[in-house]
Write an enzyme that holds these catalytic residues in place. Structure first.
Site, PDB file in Angstrom:
ATOM      1  N   HIS A 196      -5.836  -7.411   2.334  1.00 26.51           N
ATOM      2  CA  HIS A 196      -6.732  -6.286   2.567  1.00 26.51           C
ATOM      3  C   HIS A 196      -8.192  -6.708   2.477  1.00 26.51           C
ATOM      4  O   HIS A 196      -9.065  -6.063   3.032  1.00 26.51           O
ATOM      5  CB  HIS A 196      -6.380  -5.113   1.648  1.00 26.51           C
ATOM      6  N   ARG A 303      -7.074   4.915   6.921  1.00 25.35           N
ATOM      7  CA  ARG A 303      -6.477   4.456   5.660  1.00 25.35           C
ATOM      8  C   ARG A 303      -7.101   5.251   4.508  1.00 25.35           C
ATOM      9  O   ARG A 303      -8.028   4.779   3.846  1.00 25.35           O
ATOM     10  CB  ARG A 303      -6.751   2.968   5.447  1.00 25.35           C
ATOM     11  N   ARG A 339      -3.314   8.646   7.572  1.00 20.99           N
ATOM     12  CA  ARG A 339      -2.196   8.047   6.849  1.00 20.99           C
ATOM     13  C   ARG A 339      -2.314   8.468   5.398  1.00 20.99           C
ATOM     14  O   ARG A 339      -3.383   8.393   4.800  1.00 20.99           O
ATOM     15  CB  ARG A 339      -2.235   6.527   6.943  1.00 20.99           C
ATOM     16  N   GLU A 438       7.196  -0.431   9.120  1.00 18.82           N
ATOM     17  CA  GLU A 438       6.677  -1.680   8.564  1.00 18.82           C
ATOM     18  C   GLU A 438       7.671  -2.338   7.604  1.00 18.82           C
ATOM     19  O   GLU A 438       7.364  -3.310   6.952  1.00 18.82           O
ATOM     20  CB  GLU A 438       5.312  -1.475   7.902  1.00 18.82           C
ATOM     21  N   ASN A 461       1.328  -5.768   9.937  1.00 19.94           N
ATOM     22  CA  ASN A 461       0.919  -6.584   8.779  1.00 19.94           C
ATOM     23  C   ASN A 461       2.050  -6.640   7.751  1.00 19.94           C
ATOM     24  O   ASN A 461       2.401  -7.697   7.240  1.00 19.94           O
ATOM     25  CB  ASN A 461      -0.319  -5.997   8.097  1.00 19.94           C
ATOM     26  N   ASP A 462       2.587  -5.457   7.464  1.00 15.05           N
ATOM     27  CA  ASP A 462       3.688  -5.426   6.503  1.00 15.05           C
ATOM     28  C   ASP A 462       5.018  -5.773   7.159  1.00 15.05           C
ATOM     29  O   ASP A 462       5.880  -6.368   6.526  1.00 15.05           O
ATOM     30  CB  ASP A 462       3.771  -4.046   5.837  1.00 15.05           C
ATOM     31  N   ARG A 472       1.811 -11.333   2.226  1.00 13.49           N
ATOM     32  CA  ARG A 472       0.700 -11.372   3.168  1.00 13.49           C
ATOM     33  C   ARG A 472      -0.618 -11.845   2.552  1.00 13.49           C
ATOM     34  O   ARG A 472      -1.555 -12.159   3.267  1.00 13.49           O
ATOM     35  CB  ARG A 472       0.514  -9.994   3.827  1.00 13.49           C
ATOM     36  N   CYS A 509      -0.559  -0.493  14.879  1.00 16.87           N
ATOM     37  CA  CYS A 509      -1.850  -0.411  14.182  1.00 16.87           C
ATOM     38  C   CYS A 509      -2.073  -1.579  13.241  1.00 16.87           C
ATOM     39  O   CYS A 509      -3.034  -1.597  12.490  1.00 16.87           O
ATOM     40  CB  CYS A 509      -1.966   0.907  13.430  1.00 16.87           C
TER      41      CYS A 509
HETATM   42  C1  PEP Z   1       0.242  -2.645   8.425  1.00 21.66           C
HETATM   43  O1  PEP Z   1       0.963  -2.890   7.462  1.00 21.66           O
HETATM   44  O2  PEP Z   1       0.309  -3.247   9.516  1.00 21.66           O
HETATM   45  C2  PEP Z   1      -0.784  -1.593   8.324  1.00 21.66           C
HETATM   46  C3  PEP Z   1      -1.477  -1.229   9.375  1.00 21.66           C
HETATM   47  O3  PEP Z   1      -1.022  -1.064   7.094  1.00 21.66           O
HETATM   48  P1  PEP Z   1      -1.863  -1.828   5.952  1.00 21.66           P
HETATM   49  O4  PEP Z   1      -2.458  -3.060   6.572  1.00 21.66           O
HETATM   50  O5  PEP Z   1      -2.909  -0.874   5.490  1.00 21.66           O
HETATM   51  O6  PEP Z   1      -0.815  -2.113   4.952  1.00 21.66           O
HETATM   52 MG    MG Z   2       1.063  -1.533   5.790  1.00 21.03          MG
END
Ligand code: PEP
Ligand code: MG
Length: 597
Positions: A196, A303, A339, A438, A461-462, A472, A509
């Site tokens: 993040h 977010r 979200r 995710e 991402n997740d 990650r 996303c």
């Molecule tokens: C993701 O996991 O791809 C996502 C968009 O959420 P975050 O990156 O906030 O976990």
């Molecule tokens: Mg995520």
């Protein structure tokens, strides 16, 4: 002053741009631990908790040392042996125990204060060797505190303007605290490609390099640095040739950004007329200007959890309503996807007390946390409902792992809507509920989820993290974090097909959407809506406008059937080599500055 030695660090560039300027090392000293008073009968349990944290930290350091010795350099691993020794240092341990007993304070608070006392005694010796040991001491204590609670950095806005912030690690709350007008770039020891911190740096358009291992051991506040957030380079005390080269790179970066200006207002459409919706990811309402001037068609991911991070008390409903209304009003009828709270993992909200967990990414995170604290969830939904009065409200649930969670969340959403209705306030014209895909289980059950939800949003991402079991934010396994792994692509295709069959919208996303080449793979897989940090909208549009759909579909089909992520990456490089006019010349040129292998 004699000539200072040049050091070259090769890390992971996570947010583009080139900056030359003075370093500001976020001193460990600036951190503060939360203080709690204990009842006398709690003391023994607290000491036990302290010892358990020491054990966990020791295990972690040993493991790190082993990996560094095997994979990197046995000499560098020596530092971990020193850390293991420090972790059993009687001075540190006995003093902490003693003060927990005498002062009746929590372990993390006491340990941090003992660390500072010993640290300043070591510093006072004025010897380079001991000053280095102080660094190690702070490092070790921070590792222990990670298993006990958390530290905060109140240094926030005392930074001089134009600083390159150098730190061991920056959590999302540290990043959120630092004033954007003061920070020119970030360089950190820790961090992975989808951490993040990386996301925040991109959102704030601040060049950043993470995963530099030991950069804080070399850099001191005031040192001259170069940070290249695209190539992942950091140079301490650069020579003339390097300064000239990176100044040119900075200029080139500025010109490239300018060249993208014209794409902001053009549609994201392939040569043969396939339209792709381009939406923005935001963390704060203050990003709205950028969203609008980069040509976003809506907000695909708000977010909202950043509202809850970096503060001691929960935001009130009216405070939330004000921010949500500001976003809806600025977007003027364009879609906005809210979200719900996604804290946990590497996003820690001090306003929501949660117990420490051994595996936070697999723990009480995101929707699970909201369902465990129903009033916290309703307290977030009500302001959304009020802010969307007579408009469309889209609520997105993070980290759905099964249908029951969706039912439970829907029930709580209905209750929150009923609360607002009872107040006599107007309701949204339409309420749509979507799920983030995710977790692999959700992707595999996409048909089932699509039948019950109004839309889906793939959080790559997740999804990559959980599909490949690669943390990650952990640099040590960063090489395994492969977004084009065929297994990931197969899951994405499955979700897209399920949504298409049910006739509901699906978008992506995660960070994959913001990389122009990977975005093309997504379009080839059938994705027609992408949401990304706004600054990436123009470059993604530019590439879409130069492609034909059948070629992208063919490419995606080929990638799906390859055996390894490396094969997939090579196929992609091959496919886009011509578009990029060969390998990026800057990378070739910068190679000469790389240290000898
Ligand atoms: C993701 O996991 O791809 C996502 C968009 O959420 P975050 O990156 O906030 O976990
Ligand atoms: Mg995520």
């Amino acid at each position: 002053m004699g000539k200072r030695r040049t050091f070259f660090f090769d890390g992971l560039g996570v947010s583009g741009g080139v900056v030359l300027g003075p370093a500001y090392v976020l001193e460990q000293l600036g951190y503060e631990a939360e203080s709690r008073t204990l009842d006398p009968e709690e003391v023994e349990a607290e000491i036990e908790r302290f010892h358990r944290a020491i054990e966990l930290a020791t295990e972690e350091v040993r493991e790190l040392g082993r990996m560094v010795a095997e994979r990197l350099d046995p000499q560098q691993a020596a530092i971990f042996d020193a850390h293991v020794t420090l972790l059993s240092d009687p001075l540190l341990i006995n003093r902490t125990e003693e003060r927990i007993r005498n002062d009746l304070r929590n372990a993390e608070f006491v340990l941090w204060n003992v660390t500072r006392d010993i640290g300043s005694q070591l510093q006072a010796l004025g010897d380079a060797y001991f000053s280095e040991r102080t660094h190690d001491l702070y490092d070790v204590s921070r590792r222990v505190i990670k298993f006990l609670g958390q530290l905060r950095h109140p240094e926030g806005d005392t930074l001089p303007a134009g600083s390159i912030v150098v730190a061991n690690d920056l959590g999302p709350s540290d990043t959120a605290q630092l004033r954007r007008d003061k920070v020119a770039a970030f360089a950190t020891n820790a961090g992975g490609p989808a951490s993040h911190t990386a996301i925040m740096a991109k959102a704030l358009q601040i060049p950043a390099v993470v995963g530099l291992d030991f950069v804080t051991h070399y850099v001191r506040t005031g040192d001259f640095l170069i940070v290249d957030g695209s190539l992942g380079h950091v140079i301490l005390n650069p020579n003339e040739e390097q300064i000239l080269f990176y100044r040119e790179r900075a200029e080139e970066w500025r010109r490239t950004r300018e060249g993208l200006e014209e794409f902001r207002t053009l549609a994201a459409e392939t040569i043969d007329g396939t339209r792709v919706a381009m939406e923005a990811n935001i963390e704060f309402a203050s990003e709205l200007d950028l969203v609008l001037n980069q040509g976003a068609e809506g907000i695909g991911l708000f977010r909202t959890e950043y509202f809850f991070i970096d503060r001691k008390t929960l935001p009130s409903e009216s405070e939330q309503e004000e921010a949500y209304t500001m976003v809806m009003t600025a977007m003027d009828g364009r879609p906005v996807v809210f979200r719900t709270l996604d804290v946990g993992g590497d996003k820690i909200a001090s306003s929501i007390p949660t117990p420490p967990e051994a595996n936070p990414f697999l723990g009480l995170r995101a929707l699970r946390l909201s369902l465990a604290y129903p009033e916290l969830f309703r307290r977030q939904i009500r302001p959304m409902v009020r802010a969307a009065r007579s408009r469309e409200l889209k609520i997105l649930l993070p980290m759905v792992s099964c249908l029951e969670e969706v039912w439970e969340a829907r029930r709580l959403i209905d209750e929150a809507v009923a609360d607002v209705e009872a107040e006599g306030d107007g309701l949204p014209e339409r309420l749509l509920v979507g799920a983030m895909i995710e977790i692999p289980a959700a992707a595999l059950q996409a048909e089932v989820l699509a039948a019950e939800l109004d839309f889906l949003s793939i959080g790559t991402n997740d999804l990559v993290q959980y599909t490949l079991a690669v943390d990650r934010v952990n640099k040590l396994v960063g090489h395994l974090y492969q977004q084009v792994h065929p297994a990931v692509l197969q899951l994405i295709r499955r979700v897209v097909r399920a949504a298409d069959e049910r006739g509901i919208p699906v978008s992506v996303c995660g960070e994959m959407a913001s990389d122009p080449v990977l975005a093309m793979v997504l379009v080839g897989l059938g994705v027609r809506s992408l949401s990304m940090s706004p600054q990436f909208i123009p470059p993604v549009k530019k590439l879409i406008r130069s492609m034909e759909l059948p070629a992208l579909e063919e490419l995606a089909e080929r990638l799906l059937h390859l055996n390894t992520p490396t094969e997939a990456r090579s196929a992609l490089e091959e496919a886009f080599r011509e578009k990029r006019g060969g390998p990026l010349p800057a990378i070739e040129k910068a190679r000469r500055f790389l240290p000898e292998a």
